[in-house]
Design a protein around this motif. Structure first.
Motif, PDB file in Angstrom:
ATOM      1  N   ARG A  18       0.830  -1.202   0.000  1.00 52.69           N
ATOM      2  CA  ARG A  18       0.000   0.000   0.000  1.00 52.69           C
ATOM      3  C   ARG A  18       0.870   1.259   0.000  1.00 52.69           C
ATOM      4  O   ARG A  18       0.543   2.246  -0.657  1.00 52.69           O
ATOM      5  N   GLN A  22       0.509   3.932  -3.019  1.00 55.93           N
ATOM      6  CA  GLN A  22      -0.051   5.249  -2.712  1.00 55.93           C
ATOM      7  C   GLN A  22       1.008   6.319  -2.519  1.00 55.93           C
ATOM      8  O   GLN A  22       0.697   7.468  -2.201  1.00 55.93           O
ATOM      9  N   LEU A 151      -5.680   1.801   4.926  1.00 58.13           N
ATOM     10  CA  LEU A 151      -5.068   2.100   3.629  1.00 58.13           C
ATOM     11  C   LEU A 151      -5.720   1.290   2.512  1.00 58.13           C
ATOM     12  O   LEU A 151      -5.901   1.789   1.399  1.00 58.13           O
ATOM     13  N   ALA A 154      -8.961   2.897   1.519  1.00 53.63           N
ATOM     14  CA  ALA A 154      -8.868   4.340   1.277  1.00 53.63           C
ATOM     15  C   ALA A 154      -9.734   4.781   0.111  1.00 53.63           C
ATOM     16  O   ALA A 154     -10.263   5.892   0.104  1.00 53.63           O
ATOM     17  N   GLN A 160      -9.947  10.528   2.066  1.00 59.56           N
ATOM     18  CA  GLN A 160      -8.741   9.990   1.458  1.00 59.56           C
ATOM     19  C   GLN A 160      -8.750  10.208  -0.040  1.00 59.56           C
ATOM     20  O   GLN A 160      -7.711  10.469  -0.662  1.00 59.56           O
TER      21      GLN A 160
END
Length: 204
Positions: A18, A22, A151, A154, A160
């Motif tokens: 993640r 991200q 996460l 998200a 987010q």
């Protein structure tokens, strides 16, 4: 839940995926000092676990004593309570002698189940007795699982999504310098638009 059964290596693998996807700051997200405070583990142990290492083995009594002492020290610092004051508070809360209370907070005596339960309530430990008894890997994994789950979900979180849309997905709002005024303005504008009534909506 199935995710709660994940081991620490699996949780770290998911976290690293993640973080890469991200564009997050791993050091910021997995701050060893912060994690040490949240788990009552030594910071060196947290760093070792995050790096995939295995800390020295210990028995349950050793870890319980060490974590109670760590939690007591943190409590005194946070509440500005002196050790004699904490001893008196525990004497009343646990119905133990001054001698026993002092031994417990100094990490020199492992409490029985009843007293350990009382300590959970006194210090407000959300994970109950497991906070003191879990081994280091389990303790860290318990704290990291909600992070990876957040996460992974998200995309379903509008806040987010806005952060990601305006390029501030990795921002930590405790450190204001990581967000430019333009980014913050754009983000807030998006939030306001998302909660304001749509055109033609006369409700309210």
């Amino acid at each position: 839940m199935e995710q709660s059964n994940c081991s620490l290596p699996e949780t770290l693998r998911r976290l690293n995926e993640r973080i890469a996807e991200q564009g997050l700051d791993r050091q910021q997200l997995l701050d060893p000092r912060d994690l040490a405070e949240r788990t009552a583990l030594p910071e060196a142990t947290v760093r070792m676990l995050l790096a995939g290492g295995t800390p020295p083995s210990d028995d349950v009594k050793e870890r319980v004593c060490a974590r109670i002492k760590t939690v007591a020290v943190a409590y005194m610092k946070r509440t500005r309570t002196s050790k004699p004051e904490l001893v008196l508070e525990l004497m009343k809360h646990l119905s133990v002698s001054e001698w026993w209370a002092r031994l417990i907070i100094d990490g020199k005596k492992a409490p029985n189940i009843e007293i350990l339960h009382g300590l959970v309530g006194f210090f407000g430990v959300g994970e109950k007795e497991a906070f003191f008894t879990d081994d280091a890997a389990e303790a860290l994994n318990r704290v990291l699982l909600p992070v990876v789950e957040r996460l992974e979900n998200a995309d379903g979180d509008p806040v987010q999504a806005l952060l990601k849309k305006y390029g501030v997905a990795a921002a930590d709002f405790r450190h204001h310098g990581s967000v430019t005024p333009t980014q913050l303005e754009a983000l807030l504008a998006g939030v306001i638009r998302s909660v304001m009534p749509q055109a033609g909506d006369t409700s309210g």
